[in-house]
Design an enzyme around this catalytic site. Sequence first.
Site, PDB file in Angstrom:
ATOM      1  CG  ASP A 198      -0.078  -0.319   2.876  1.00  0.00           C
ATOM      2  OD1 ASP A 198       1.149  -0.027   2.252  1.00  0.00           O
ATOM      3  OD2 ASP A 198      -0.372   0.987   3.529  1.00  0.00           O
ATOM      4  CD  GLU A 199       3.930   3.457   3.496  1.00  0.00           C
ATOM      5  OE1 GLU A 199       5.177   3.522   3.495  1.00  0.00           O
ATOM      6  OE2 GLU A 199       3.774   3.003   4.609  1.00  0.00           O
ATOM      7  CB  CYS A 600      22.139 -43.607  27.199  1.00  0.00           C
ATOM      8  SG  CYS A 600      21.040 -42.563  25.426  1.00  0.00           S
ATOM      9  CG  HIS A 615      21.572 -41.544  20.363  1.00  0.00           C
ATOM     10  ND1 HIS A 615      21.138 -40.666  21.642  1.00  0.00           N
ATOM     11  CD2 HIS A 615      21.107 -42.869  20.479  1.00  0.00           C
ATOM     12  CE1 HIS A 615      20.654 -41.183  22.270  1.00  0.00           C
ATOM     13  NE2 HIS A 615      21.026 -42.241  22.075  1.00  0.00           N
ATOM     14  CG  HIS A 619      25.364 -44.330  21.941  1.00  0.00           C
ATOM     15  ND1 HIS A 619      25.493 -44.601  23.555  1.00  0.00           N
ATOM     16  CD2 HIS A 619      24.271 -44.430  21.753  1.00  0.00           C
ATOM     17  CE1 HIS A 619      24.509 -43.752  23.960  1.00  0.00           C
ATOM     18  NE2 HIS A 619      23.775 -44.057  23.231  1.00  0.00           N
TER      19      HIS A 619
END
Length: 680
Positions: A198-199, A600, A615, A619
């Site tokens: 709008d500008e 774990c 993960h 390990h």
Amino acid sequence: MENGETAGDASRPWQSYHTVYTNAKAGMDGVDKEKVQRIVYEMSKGSKYFENEERKESYMRQKIENMRVQCTKLSTADISHHQKVADRRIAELEATRDLSRIWLHVDMDAFYAAVETLSNPALKGKPMAVGSMSMISTANYEARRYGVRAAMPGFIARKLCPELIFVPVDFLKYTRYSTLTREVFQVYDPNFIATSLDEAYLDITEVCKGRSLASEEIAEELRRGVYEKTGLTCSAGVAPNRLLAKICSDINKPNGQFVLPNDQMAVMTFISSLPIRKIGGIGKVTEHILRDAFGISTCKDMLEKSGLLCALFSRSSADFFLSVGLGLGKTDAPQLQTRKSMSNERTFSATDNQTFLYEKLAELAEMLYADLKKEGLCGKTLTLKLKTAAFEVRTRAMTLQNYILSSEDIFKHASKLLKAELPISIRLIGLRVSHFREEKFGPSDPAQKSITNFILQGDASGNNVVDHSCLESNAVDDFMMDAANYLTCTHNTSDYGCKYPLDIPQLLDSGYDNVVHVEKNNGLLDGEYEEMNSPDSIGRISESHETDIRHFAEMNSPPSCNKSGDNVTTVSNLEVDDAVTSSIQQEEILWVDDYKCSVCGIELPPWFVDERQEHSDFHLAERLQETAESRSSSTIHMMKQRLIPRGKLQNQSRRKKQKPSLDQGKYLPIDIFFTKSNQN
DNA sequence: GGGGGCCTGCTCA
DNA sequence: TTCCATGAGCAGGCCCCC
């Protein structure tokens, strides 16, 4: 306190709560400001948002106090010196004044609301807001009389104006109307600058000359044209530069205009009494700092306190303030604007549910990639933005060796960034890609792919070639990681195919003969899954990528592939002896109840495929490290190094010291963002 | 030791 | 009970590398 409003009054605490009512918008002149502030304050009080606002206010006050202290430390000689510097700078800036151009700033009146009223004339004359109960995008002038305004939560707006009508946002509609307005702007300046739907700024110098019309007449004609084309009104400001034109367009809003002549005296008179908050670039914080630390509230004050500004602010900040005092602004046709970043963010109810967060992240990665693809952009810096439940905003970024060319890439790296912040309760996640490549890439450029895709897919010809340019430093580590993942994956055939949950079809539709459609794992039929994970299909991958991995292995020692043509490549193909291998195999992770790590006990749901893989790697690395320590095997040591995710290594060596979190109440930065760097 | 890249936090529209 | 989304830029500070 110099200013009673800032200091507040113990019996009227809302006076110092500036969050919503920070600057009067057009159409809000007759509003009972104190009443609005009180209601907003009472409705916000006690919320997390409120607490965060208070924290921010307190931080701002601290900054102001620091500035004051610095002011008092200036000796007479200092002040005299800085005044000389300021005077010289003012003269230099004055010499750059250009009064030869005529700029027009056009601003549609309550644009979204006006468009909605056009669509539904029953709304005419009634207080209405576009937005929702949580947030308002814009309000019509009837609503503004109650203090309702853009960026105000709907529930507060309703309290201010109980009969307020809410209309949902419809961007498509606004874009259509915006296009119509731009067709009008085009007539007056083909190179107009649209700053939003709008500008826009128009350089009307040529059209004024060419048609021998005054700027005022052009502005009127343009506004009439916009109205005839759209049925919407707009306001215009005409001035010698864009900064002033923008201010002028607000003066006779709505449906009005203001012309500031191209004359130095007129400009100086206009600017002198103007409140600094009217200037684009001076917001709530800067306004408070200038006002409370220096007593600057009008543009004229900028020049009067120029010595102090030069003493306490950086050159660029001081220049900006002095320019404002002189009424200077941009007059040139700007360089073609190139996008520097692209982002996507979403807000939701605060949660620490990691499944939900990763799902959100995946959605954002997909959306962002789709946007990037649409514009043919690819960048190498990925930034994760988080807003905590306490409204603290954090960003975490990483710059990659290669350009990001897939949503999986985005997700993979974003997950690493997110993982480092967990556990955390957040209410917003955002992703941004920046550092764009100069030339754009096509919708499906097979020349550059992520290494993970590369391993799986091969090059555009269907061959599998290691791209040496991609195998430098960090990229090599990435490749090592992926190769290791690949090998461990194939070691456990039941996991294979789950590694890349987000592989997307378009990357696989490029005519690669040897592609295994791993992307289907989420919605796979049982039979398909079994077929995909059959030794045959794995064999296809192993064989087809054997050359790459062997080639790579030759360059980098481990890992290497089994050349024998065995269908299943196992960890024993690494240059690690059998004892180590069997030890690792014995330690293989089992996901108890398909949820809990057998080693774990950490819980990771099955769809956290990458997380699970990392993960497992962790390990594996752990085991390798133990073995290496006991056997002093240099090869194993190397492997171990390789198996530590690069991000972790980088974090150790390069990660900036973390500032204490705001939550912990230790966050007390003392520098202001634009102060001189050498100040004590 | 300094330049410059990188990252974070913050500001503003 | 409820307080946005997105883009851009800059300062400051850390750290790598020459």
